[in-house]
Design a protein around this motif. Structure first.
Motif, mmCIF file in Angstrom:
data_model
loop_
_atom_site.group_PDB
_atom_site.id
_atom_site.type_symbol
_atom_site.label_atom_id
_atom_site.label_comp_id
_atom_site.label_asym_id
_atom_site.label_seq_id
_atom_site.Cartn_x
_atom_site.Cartn_y
_atom_site.Cartn_z
ATOM 1 N N GLN A 7 -32.873 51.621 -81.157
ATOM 2 C CA GLN A 7 -32.735 50.426 -80.537
ATOM 3 C C GLN A 7 -31.902 49.600 -81.485
ATOM 4 N N LEU A 8 -30.570 49.178 -81.071
ATOM 5 C CA LEU A 8 -29.784 48.255 -81.957
ATOM 6 C C LEU A 8 -30.085 46.598 -81.328
ATOM 7 N N GLU A 9 -30.574 45.736 -81.999
ATOM 8 C CA GLU A 9 -30.571 44.607 -81.625
ATOM 9 C C GLU A 9 -29.641 43.590 -82.410
ATOM 10 N N LYS A 10 -28.921 42.977 -81.808
ATOM 11 C CA LYS A 10 -27.825 42.150 -82.250
ATOM 12 C C LYS A 10 -27.355 42.498 -83.485
ATOM 13 N N GLY A 23 -22.990 41.681 -82.413
ATOM 14 C CA GLY A 23 -23.531 41.558 -81.361
ATOM 15 C C GLY A 23 -23.956 42.862 -80.404
ATOM 16 N N ILE A 24 -24.303 43.884 -81.295
ATOM 17 C CA ILE A 24 -24.286 45.177 -80.628
ATOM 18 C C ILE A 24 -25.707 45.454 -79.997
ATOM 19 N N GLU A 25 -25.821 45.584 -78.612
ATOM 20 C CA GLU A 25 -27.131 46.036 -78.151
ATOM 21 C C GLU A 25 -27.306 47.291 -77.451
ATOM 22 N N ILE A 26 -27.974 48.057 -78.016
ATOM 23 C CA ILE A 26 -27.786 49.397 -77.393
ATOM 24 C C ILE A 26 -29.396 49.677 -77.534
ATOM 25 N N GLY A 27 -29.626 50.535 -76.354
ATOM 26 C CA GLY A 27 -31.136 51.106 -76.522
ATOM 27 C C GLY A 27 -31.023 52.543 -76.095
ATOM 28 N N SER A 45 -17.336 55.040 -85.917
ATOM 29 C CA SER A 45 -17.858 55.634 -87.187
ATOM 30 C C SER A 45 -18.713 54.602 -87.836
ATOM 31 N N THR A 46 -18.121 53.492 -87.804
ATOM 32 C CA THR A 46 -18.696 52.200 -88.548
ATOM 33 C C THR A 46 -20.196 51.963 -87.775
ATOM 34 N N ILE A 47 -20.204 51.992 -86.505
ATOM 35 C CA ILE A 47 -21.566 51.940 -86.122
ATOM 36 C C ILE A 47 -22.477 53.311 -86.373
ATOM 37 N N LEU A 48 -21.839 54.568 -86.213
ATOM 38 C CA LEU A 48 -22.632 55.765 -86.534
ATOM 39 C C LEU A 48 -23.293 55.722 -88.070
ATOM 40 N N LYS A 49 -22.233 55.270 -88.882
ATOM 41 C CA LYS A 49 -22.700 55.003 -90.242
ATOM 42 C C LYS A 49 -23.802 54.178 -90.727
ATOM 43 N N SER A 50 -23.822 53.012 -89.634
ATOM 44 C CA SER A 50 -24.986 52.010 -89.950
ATOM 45 C C SER A 50 -25.995 52.510 -89.197
ATOM 46 N N ILE A 51 -26.022 53.427 -88.176
ATOM 47 C CA ILE A 51 -27.287 54.069 -87.682
ATOM 48 C C ILE A 51 -27.942 54.761 -89.057
ATOM 49 N N THR A 52 -27.100 55.703 -89.695
ATOM 50 C CA THR A 52 -27.501 56.654 -90.637
ATOM 51 C C THR A 52 -27.810 56.069 -91.960
ATOM 52 N N ARG A 53 -27.594 54.640 -91.966
ATOM 53 C CA ARG A 53 -27.796 53.915 -93.195
ATOM 54 C C ARG A 53 -26.731 54.358 -94.176
ATOM 55 N N GLN A 54 -25.765 55.087 -93.930
ATOM 56 C CA GLN A 54 -24.806 55.040 -95.016
ATOM 57 C C GLN A 54 -24.189 53.783 -95.259
ATOM 58 N N LEU A 55 -24.003 52.827 -94.278
ATOM 59 C CA LEU A 55 -23.531 51.555 -94.601
ATOM 60 C C LEU A 55 -24.748 50.687 -94.068
ATOM 61 N N ALA A 56 -25.093 49.367 -95.029
ATOM 62 C CA ALA A 56 -26.059 48.347 -94.854
ATOM 63 C C ALA A 56 -25.612 47.495 -93.442
ATOM 64 N N GLY A 60 -28.252 41.590 -87.709
ATOM 65 C CA GLY A 60 -29.342 42.075 -86.876
ATOM 66 C C GLY A 60 -30.263 43.165 -87.234
ATOM 67 N N ASP A 61 -30.515 43.918 -86.439
ATOM 68 C CA ASP A 61 -31.545 45.160 -86.633
ATOM 69 C C ASP A 61 -31.248 46.278 -85.896
ATOM 70 N N VAL A 62 -31.949 47.580 -86.532
ATOM 71 C CA VAL A 62 -31.754 48.666 -85.987
ATOM 72 C C VAL A 62 -33.286 49.223 -85.988
ATOM 73 N N LEU A 63 -33.696 49.473 -85.067
ATOM 74 C CA LEU A 63 -35.151 50.060 -84.882
ATOM 75 C C LEU A 63 -35.021 51.431 -84.446
ATOM 76 N N LEU A 64 -35.618 52.411 -85.231
ATOM 77 C CA LEU A 64 -35.809 53.768 -84.969
ATOM 78 C C LEU A 64 -37.409 53.972 -84.616
ATOM 79 N N ASP A 65 -37.799 54.602 -83.327
ATOM 80 C CA ASP A 65 -39.038 54.923 -83.076
ATOM 81 C C ASP A 65 -40.035 53.608 -83.410
ATOM 82 N N GLY A 66 -39.482 52.587 -83.054
ATOM 83 C CA GLY A 66 -40.245 51.189 -83.175
ATOM 84 C C GLY A 66 -40.210 50.609 -84.552
ATOM 85 N N ARG A 67 -39.639 51.161 -85.477
ATOM 86 C CA ARG A 67 -39.686 50.769 -86.777
ATOM 87 C C ARG A 67 -38.425 50.284 -87.159
#
Lengths: 373, 346
Positions: A7-10, A23-27, A45-56, A60-67
């Motif tokens: 879940q990407l929140e804002k 303002g990315i909202e993706i579930g 790629s920037t979004i993907l890198k942020s999901i994989t924590r390559q980029l801070a 907002g927040d990224v939740l993986l499995d609720g955390r």
């Protein structure tokens, strides 16, 4: 409603604290295949890198499995998420199996020595991507398609719950693209692995994805099922297609229609007109097309490539109005090309068109020969 | 399918045998070169008497001193420092993702040399002596200084070629400073300094061998324990990170360990060129793999053999005149590096 696995929140993503997209909202639900589509440099790629924590994250927040993603230790995250990236080194003197086996990293001991079980899992992963025969080949010497499959096997070895791929189909030919995507589809269906990836082939994105996220400019341009998102206008806008066109339903791309007053009439049915349309397009000659039923294979291409389409409604003989319109075009055009017009059944009178063209000395036929202009 | 599995099984077995063979050859070579080294020198001592001296410590006082006080510590020193050089190079190659990186070409050895020269001239001139540990610390400080410079450059210059040029330049600057200090130092201070600044294993004694072995030994064990993340790092930073490697910490560990190893070499033997690049390359080719868990111990052994052989040549080729160790390692190592460059272009 089912809970989101990712879940990407804002979320705001970017480099060095500066937001590129905000303002990315993706579930994303478990076992879903979600594709980021968009033009080059749009920030996929920037979004993907942020999901994989390559980029801070910038905000907002990224939740993986609720955390929150930030709460995971590197080891914990490595057991949940694996990546397949475009850029990667090609270490010398490593076999494909060695590379795939690196995926066992989060599970092996201090020195990274594989147990018997690890070995079996590596073999299974290689089998899964149809690369068992490559195991002992040097990684630096296999083809791009094979290398991509090995990288996928490496990710599978990591036994992730989510797999993130950055343009996994770049540099692959069509067969290898389809192979790779089928493997991903199988992983998602059979093992409930969540797949998040970027693709620039919009047609493939539409066929494989449960959901598509279009990225353009500073925000998410559109988001939803392929049917919702990938409309002709959306794509035209997303990629700034001005001249060429894209047919969302068939996933077919056509070049821009030649401009000008049509001097040629192409008569065809059953998709036989398409090669002729394309050839005329390549030669820059404007043409009219007919008599095409709206459910004919020729129809979508005719609409995109010709200056005028003589259209008939399906499941009935052509009407008088259409017949006389076609006859007018036969009179008007300098050349009439018969690419295989069906003049049987209820449409016997369409043969008149060909006969009239013949009388006027304009008729050319593509039947039974390689057609040349 | 069966056939493929059988073939793969055989290949894997073949690979194990190959690793074993490489280690056996290296160990045998090390033993051989140690024997040759003890056996040769400007004073000829027959093998029988050498054996007796080593085993019992009995014999003519002059010969006992030559064997036990001069030749043996020197061989040990060359072997220990050779291993250290090979590992130091290997770590830098991992860090920069480039096989041409090494402590000498990146100017790290020269930085260490400069800082040791400063300490020798200023401290020894004033207080009379400095411990070998003090020298290692000084060398480490110099090595870190050069490394910091190289890292700063690497941020601006992405390609390896630019980085190497920067390394060579910092090497020249440090050498110039060293030469300057040597030129204006009191004559007494530079009796040893001149020979040392050119690189040599001569004058090694047991206490310094002990110190070197302790430092190099501890650092090498740490390097070996890093083989797992080093392996992951072969695929690049992003992949390593995704597999759970703490990149910041890991890069720091690489730099510090590599600095300690090359500082130790520089403090005891001066700058020694090309071992750090040539040995890891040759070892990987011999093993047919880049897996760090095998490459690291083999590279250490290989470096030991390489330096012990080089030292033997340095001592014996124009005996009684001794060559600088770098003269020999350059002649042996530089062609290997050129070969690597040519091969990479293809």
């Amino acid at each position: 409603m089912e809970k989101s696995y990712l879940q990407l929140e804002k979320a705001a993503v970017g480099y060095a604290g500066k937001a590129l997209i905000s303002g990315i909202e993706i579930g994303v639900k478990k076992g879903e295949i979600v594709t980021l589509a968009g033009p080059n440099g749009s920030g996929k790629s920037t979004i993907l890198k942020s999901i994989t924590r390559q980029l801070a994250l910038v905000g907002g927040d990224v939740l993986l499995d609720g955390r929150p993603l930030a709460a995971y230790s590197p080891q914990e995250l490595a057991k949940k998420m694996a990546v397949v990236l475009t850029a990667g080194m090609r270490p010398e003197l490593m076999t494909c199996r060695d590379v795939a086996a690196m995926g066992r990293y989060p599970y092996t001991g201090r020195l990274g020595i594989l147990s018997g079980e690890d070995e079996r899992k590596v073999d299974a992963a290689l089998q899964m991507v149809n690369a068992g025969h490559l195991a002992e080949r040097p990684y630096g010497e296999v083809s791009d398609g094979e290398r991509q499959r090995i990288l996928l096997a490496r990710a599978i070895c990591q036994e992730p719950e989510i797999i993130v791929l950055d343009e996994p189909t770049s540099f692959l030919d069509i067969r290898h693209k389809l192979d790779l995507l089928s493997i991903l589809q199988r992983m998602a269906r059979e093992q409930g692995i969540t797949v998040v990836m970027s693709l620039h082939e919009i047609d493939l994105a539409m066929k494989i994805s449960d959901r598509v996220i279009c990225v353009k400019g500073a925000s998410i341009y559109a988001c939803g099922t392929p049917e919702e998102v990938l409309r002709d206008e959306t794509i035209r806008d997303l990629y700034n297609l001005e001249s060429a066109s894209y047919d969302a339903l068939t996933g077919s791309v056509e070049m821009a229609a030649p401009a000008g007053q049509p001097q040629i009439l192409v008569l065809s049915s059953c998709g036989r007109g398409i090669p002729v349309y394309r050839r005329l397009q390549r030669q820059g000659k404007p043409f009219a097309a007919g008599v095409v039923y709206t459910n004919d294979l020729d129809y979508p291409a005719a609409v995109r490539l010709s200056a005028h389409v003589i259209t008939a409604e399906p499941f009935a003989p052509v009407s008088d109005a259409v017949y006389s319109e076609a006859m007018e075009w036969v009179e008007k055009c300098g050349r009439v090309i018969d690419a295989g017009l069906v003049t049987e059944g209820g449409n016997r009178r369409l043969a008149d068109l060909l006969q009239r063209a013949e009388e006027l000395g304009k008729l050319e036929s593509t039947a039974g020969k390689v057609w040349t202009v | 399918m069966r056939a493929v599995e059988d073939r793969d099984g055989k290949r894997r077995l073949g690979r194990r045998l190959r690793y074993a063979a490489v280690f056996a050859v290296l160990a045998a070579a090390l033993v051989l070169v140690v024997i040759l080294n003890i056996n040769s020198g400007s004073v000829r001592i027959p093998p029988g008497r050498i054996l007796k001296i080593i085993l019992t410590g009995q014999g003519e006082v002059k010969e006992v001193n030559i064997i036990r006080r001069i030749r043996m510590p020197r061989i040990m020193m060359s072997a220990v420092l050779g291993g250290a050089l090979a590992l130091s190079g290997f770590l830098l190659q991992t860090f920069f993702g480039n096989p041409i990186a090494g402590p000498f070409v990146l100017g790290i050895s020269s930085g260490a040399k400069m800082s040791v020269a400063i300490v020798l001239i200023l401290v020894v001139g004033r207080f009379g002596a400095v411990s070998s540990l003090g020298l290692v610390l000084a060398a480490f400080a110099g090595a870190m200084l050069s490394t910091a410079f190289i890292l700063a450059v690497s941020r601006a210059v992405r390609q390896m070629a630019g980085l190497l040029v920067a390394g060579i330049m910092i090497g020249y600057i440090c050498s110039a400073v060293t030469e300057f200090l040597v030129t204006f130092a009191e004559d007494a201070d530079i009796v040893n300094l001149h020979g040392w600044s050119q690189g040599s294993f001569s004058g090694a004694d047991w206490p310094s061998v002990g110190t070197a072995a302790l430092i190099v030994g501890a650092a090498s064990v740490c390097v070996f324990l890093l083989s797992k993340p080093i392996g992951a790092y072969l695929m690049g930073e992003a992949y390593a990170q995704s597999m759970g490697v703490n990149i910041r910490l890991f890069r720091m560990e690489l730099i510090v360990l590599s600095g300690i190893l090359s500082a130790c070499v520089t403090a005891f033997a001066g700058p020694v060129s090309f071992v750090g690049i040539a040995v890891p390359f040759l070892i990987k080719q011999a093993l047919g793999t880049s897996k760090p868990v095998v490459v690291i111990p083999a590279a250490f052994l290989g470096g030991a053999v390489f330096c012990a052989v080089s030292d033997l040549i340095a001592r014996m080729a124009f005996s009684p005149t001794e060559l600088n160790i770098s003269t020999v390692t350059s002649v042996l190592g530089a062609p290997v590096v050129i070969y690597m460059l040519i091969r990479r272009r293809r």
